[in-house]
Scaffold this motif. Structure first.
Motif, PDB file in Angstrom:
ATOM      1  N   TRP A  32      54.805  78.051  81.575  1.00 51.56           N
ATOM      2  CA  TRP A  32      55.948  76.590  81.526  1.00 51.56           C
ATOM      3  C   TRP A  32      55.833  75.160  80.901  1.00 51.56           C
ATOM      4  O   TRP A  32      57.478  74.931  80.684  1.00 51.56           O
ATOM      5  N   VAL A  33      54.706  75.298  79.674  1.00 54.99           N
ATOM      6  CA  VAL A  33      54.845  74.498  78.900  1.00 54.99           C
ATOM      7  C   VAL A  33      55.532  75.084  77.192  1.00 54.99           C
ATOM      8  O   VAL A  33      54.901  75.953  77.007  1.00 54.99           O
ATOM      9  N   THR A  34      56.760  74.743  76.975  1.00 54.62           N
ATOM     10  CA  THR A  34      57.972  74.809  75.952  1.00 54.62           C
ATOM     11  C   THR A  34      58.575  73.789  74.836  1.00 54.62           C
ATOM     12  O   THR A  34      57.441  72.752  75.516  1.00 54.62           O
ATOM     13  N   PRO A  35      58.267  74.284  73.772  1.00 53.89           N
ATOM     14  CA  PRO A  35      58.606  72.965  72.555  1.00 53.89           C
ATOM     15  C   PRO A  35      59.203  71.868  72.926  1.00 53.89           C
ATOM     16  O   PRO A  35      59.188  70.860  72.924  1.00 53.89           O
ATOM     17  N   ASP A  36      60.622  72.245  73.346  1.00 53.81           N
ATOM     18  CA  ASP A  36      60.644  71.134  74.155  1.00 53.81           C
ATOM     19  C   ASP A  36      60.407  69.905  75.153  1.00 53.81           C
ATOM     20  O   ASP A  36      60.550  68.875  74.621  1.00 53.81           O
ATOM     21  N   VAL A  37      59.792  70.759  76.005  1.00 55.99           N
ATOM     22  CA  VAL A  37      58.719  69.968  76.944  1.00 55.99           C
ATOM     23  C   VAL A  37      57.698  69.483  75.841  1.00 55.99           C
ATOM     24  O   VAL A  37      57.460  67.892  76.366  1.00 55.99           O
ATOM     25  N   LEU A  38      57.110  69.209  74.519  1.00 51.44           N
ATOM     26  CA  LEU A  38      57.181  68.875  73.867  1.00 51.44           C
ATOM     27  C   LEU A  38      57.022  67.895  73.244  1.00 51.44           C
ATOM     28  O   LEU A  38      56.186  66.653  73.148  1.00 51.44           O
ATOM     29  N   THR A  39      58.068  68.402  72.972  1.00 50.16           N
ATOM     30  CA  THR A  39      59.208  67.240  72.236  1.00 50.16           C
ATOM     31  C   THR A  39      59.129  65.365  73.227  1.00 50.16           C
ATOM     32  O   THR A  39      59.105  64.691  72.704  1.00 50.16           O
ATOM     33  N   ALA A  40      59.249  66.391  74.495  1.00 49.08           N
ATOM     34  CA  ALA A  40      59.349  65.008  75.020  1.00 49.08           C
ATOM     35  C   ALA A  40      58.329  64.414  75.430  1.00 49.08           C
ATOM     36  O   ALA A  40      57.780  62.651  76.073  1.00 49.08           O
ATOM     37  N   VAL A  41      56.892  64.717  75.295  1.00 48.25           N
ATOM     38  CA  VAL A  41      56.117  64.367  75.391  1.00 48.25           C
ATOM     39  C   VAL A  41      55.463  63.333  74.460  1.00 48.25           C
ATOM     40  O   VAL A  41      55.044  62.721  74.486  1.00 48.25           O
ATOM     41  N   GLY A  42      55.874  63.937  73.091  1.00 46.86           N
ATOM     42  CA  GLY A  42      55.940  62.808  72.082  1.00 46.86           C
ATOM     43  C   GLY A  42      56.870  61.944  72.257  1.00 46.86           C
ATOM     44  O   GLY A  42      56.493  60.922  71.626  1.00 46.86           O
ATOM     45  N   ILE A  43      57.892  61.736  72.453  1.00 49.84           N
ATOM     46  CA  ILE A  43      58.461  60.646  73.189  1.00 49.84           C
ATOM     47  C   ILE A  43      57.788  60.327  74.222  1.00 49.84           C
ATOM     48  O   ILE A  43      57.644  58.534  73.340  1.00 49.84           O
ATOM     49  N   LEU A  44      57.677  60.762  74.834  1.00 46.92           N
ATOM     50  CA  LEU A  44      56.782  59.491  75.563  1.00 46.92           C
ATOM     51  C   LEU A  44      55.652  58.935  75.841  1.00 46.92           C
ATOM     52  O   LEU A  44      55.289  57.848  76.134  1.00 46.92           O
ATOM     53  N   GLY A  45      55.251  59.601  74.520  1.00 46.10           N
ATOM     54  CA  GLY A  45      53.829  58.828  74.095  1.00 46.10           C
ATOM     55  C   GLY A  45      53.999  57.449  72.851  1.00 46.10           C
ATOM     56  O   GLY A  45      53.938  56.448  72.817  1.00 46.10           O
ATOM     57  N   ALA A  46      55.634  57.407  72.045  1.00 40.57           N
ATOM     58  CA  ALA A  46      55.468  56.774  71.885  1.00 40.57           C
ATOM     59  C   ALA A  46      56.370  55.581  72.448  1.00 40.57           C
ATOM     60  O   ALA A  46      56.078  54.583  71.961  1.00 40.57           O
ATOM     61  N   MET A  47      56.840  55.809  73.654  1.00 40.84           N
ATOM     62  CA  MET A  47      57.072  54.840  74.572  1.00 40.84           C
ATOM     63  C   MET A  47      55.979  54.430  74.777  1.00 40.84           C
ATOM     64  O   MET A  47      55.775  52.942  75.253  1.00 40.84           O
ATOM     65  N   VAL A  48      54.968  55.113  75.217  1.00 41.74           N
ATOM     66  CA  VAL A  48      53.836  54.084  75.379  1.00 41.74           C
ATOM     67  C   VAL A  48      53.386  53.524  74.889  1.00 41.74           C
ATOM     68  O   VAL A  48      52.310  52.421  74.956  1.00 41.74           O
ATOM     69  N   ILE A  49      53.562  53.560  73.243  1.00 40.42           N
ATOM     70  CA  ILE A  49      52.828  53.091  72.381  1.00 40.42           C
ATOM     71  C   ILE A  49      53.359  51.857  72.042  1.00 40.42           C
ATOM     72  O   ILE A  49      53.458  50.435  71.865  1.00 40.42           O
ATOM     73  N   PHE A  50      55.374  51.762  72.239  1.00 40.65           N
ATOM     74  CA  PHE A  50      56.142  50.065  72.670  1.00 40.65           C
ATOM     75  C   PHE A  50      55.329  49.321  73.787  1.00 40.65           C
ATOM     76  O   PHE A  50      55.278  48.232  72.719  1.00 40.65           O
ATOM     77  N   ILE A  51      55.763  49.988  74.368  1.00 41.40           N
ATOM     78  CA  ILE A  51      54.947  49.229  76.167  1.00 41.40           C
ATOM     79  C   ILE A  51      54.190  48.764  75.923  1.00 41.40           C
ATOM     80  O   ILE A  51      54.085  47.867  75.481  1.00 41.40           O
ATOM     81  N   SER A  52      52.637  49.350  75.221  1.00 41.80           N
ATOM     82  CA  SER A  52      51.812  48.590  75.289  1.00 41.80           C
ATOM     83  C   SER A  52      51.800  47.549  73.794  1.00 41.80           C
ATOM     84  O   SER A  52      51.095  46.944  74.298  1.00 41.80           O
ATOM     85  N   TYR A  53      51.948  47.915  72.942  1.00 42.98           N
ATOM     86  CA  TYR A  53      52.371  46.884  71.392  1.00 42.98           C
ATOM     87  C   TYR A  53      52.970  45.094  72.607  1.00 42.98           C
ATOM     88  O   TYR A  53      52.123  44.470  71.676  1.00 42.98           O
ATOM     89  N   CYS A  54      53.533  46.140  72.897  1.00 39.50           N
ATOM     90  CA  CYS A  54      54.703  44.559  73.598  1.00 39.50           C
ATOM     91  C   CYS A  54      53.563  43.913  74.907  1.00 39.50           C
ATOM     92  O   CYS A  54      53.143  43.105  74.714  1.00 39.50           O
ATOM     93  N   LEU A  55      52.756  44.664  75.658  1.00 35.62           N
ATOM     94  CA  LEU A  55      51.893  44.421  76.061  1.00 35.62           C
ATOM     95  C   LEU A  55      50.808  43.369  76.206  1.00 35.62           C
ATOM     96  O   LEU A  55      49.731  42.824  76.471  1.00 35.62           O
ATOM     97  N   THR A  56      50.515  43.213  74.422  1.00 35.35           N
ATOM     98  CA  THR A  56      49.367  42.699  73.897  1.00 35.35           C
ATOM     99  C   THR A  56      49.605  41.100  73.444  1.00 35.35           C
ATOM    100  O   THR A  56      48.543  40.772  73.049  1.00 35.35           O
TER     101      THR A  56
END
Length: 222
Positions: A32-56
């Motif tokens: 069930w893990v497809t390349p598109d799912v993994l691409t979405a996971v990469g975007i999720l990681g970038a969003m976590v980075i953005f939010i976390s940097y702001c929260l610093t």
């Protein structure tokens, strides 16, 4: 140019370690893990980075969450193409388009997060983003012109850049440096570091562009 036939150059310091790890991970992924799912996971990681940097701005402990975001981003961004090749389900045009438009978006929100943190000024962060986007333009133009898709420069690629960010986050957490007063303003040590990195990216773009231009000029004159 046929996108299927381009030459992919990705020789970096961590490639000998990263490539076998990605192959093992690809072999272990459930169906069930497809390349598109993994691409979405990469975007999720970038969003976590953005939010976390702001929260610093509230608590520097969020720098550890930034590092987690980089790990998530690496997992999704590095594994999506590997999984497609492992399962032999490549979609060359769609995959090339999606991968690199998403990369540009991810880098944009990551650098914006850094610029909204208390560690690097927004202007310096934008300068780094400009350097990255200039190199991206060079990579895509070279791919279209001579079929060479060069991901790495000077033994550094996306994975090495993530490692550099994680190391800098660690330094930011444990060390507090005094501000540096310059004729044009007051900067942090991190501003200076990222300004130097941005300058290096821009110089690589200029040098590589001139070199490629000369080579292509000679080819056209034959």
């Amino acid at each position: 140019m046929d996108i299927k036939s381009h030459q992919r150059i990705n020789q970096t310091l961590l490639t000998p370690l990263e490539k076998p790890v990605l192959q093992i991970l690809a072999a272990q992924m459930p169906r069930w893990v497809t390349p598109d799912v993994l691409t979405a996971v990469g975007i999720l990681g970038a969003m976590v980075i953005f939010i976390s940097y702001c929260l610093t701005n509230i608590d520097r402990n969020f720098l550890w969450l930034v590092d987690l975001g980089f790990a998530i981003n690496w997992f999704g961004d590095s594994l999506d193409g590997t999984l497609a090749r492992y399962r032999k389900i490549e979609r060359p045009k769609y995959g090339f388009f999606l991968d690199h438009t998403v990369d540009a978006f991810n880098e944009f929100i990551i650098v914006m997060g850094l610029g909204l943190s208390p560690y690097v000024s927004f202007a310096i962060a934008c300068l780094g983003l400009i350097g990255y986007l200039l190199l991206s333009v060079l990579v895509y133009v070279r791919t279209a012109v001579d079929g060479v898709f060069q991901i790495s420069y000077g033994q550094l690629g996306p994975t090495e850049v993530r490692v550099i960010f994680i190391l800098l986050n660690t330094i930011m957490y444990f060390m507090v440096f005094p501000k540096i007063t310059l004729p044009f303003g007051v900067l942090s040590v991190y501003d200076v570091i990222f300004a130097i990195l941005a300058a290096i990216l821009i110089l690589i773009f200029i040098g590589s562009s001139v070199k490629s231009g000369i080579e292509l000029s000679n080819v056209d004159q034959k």
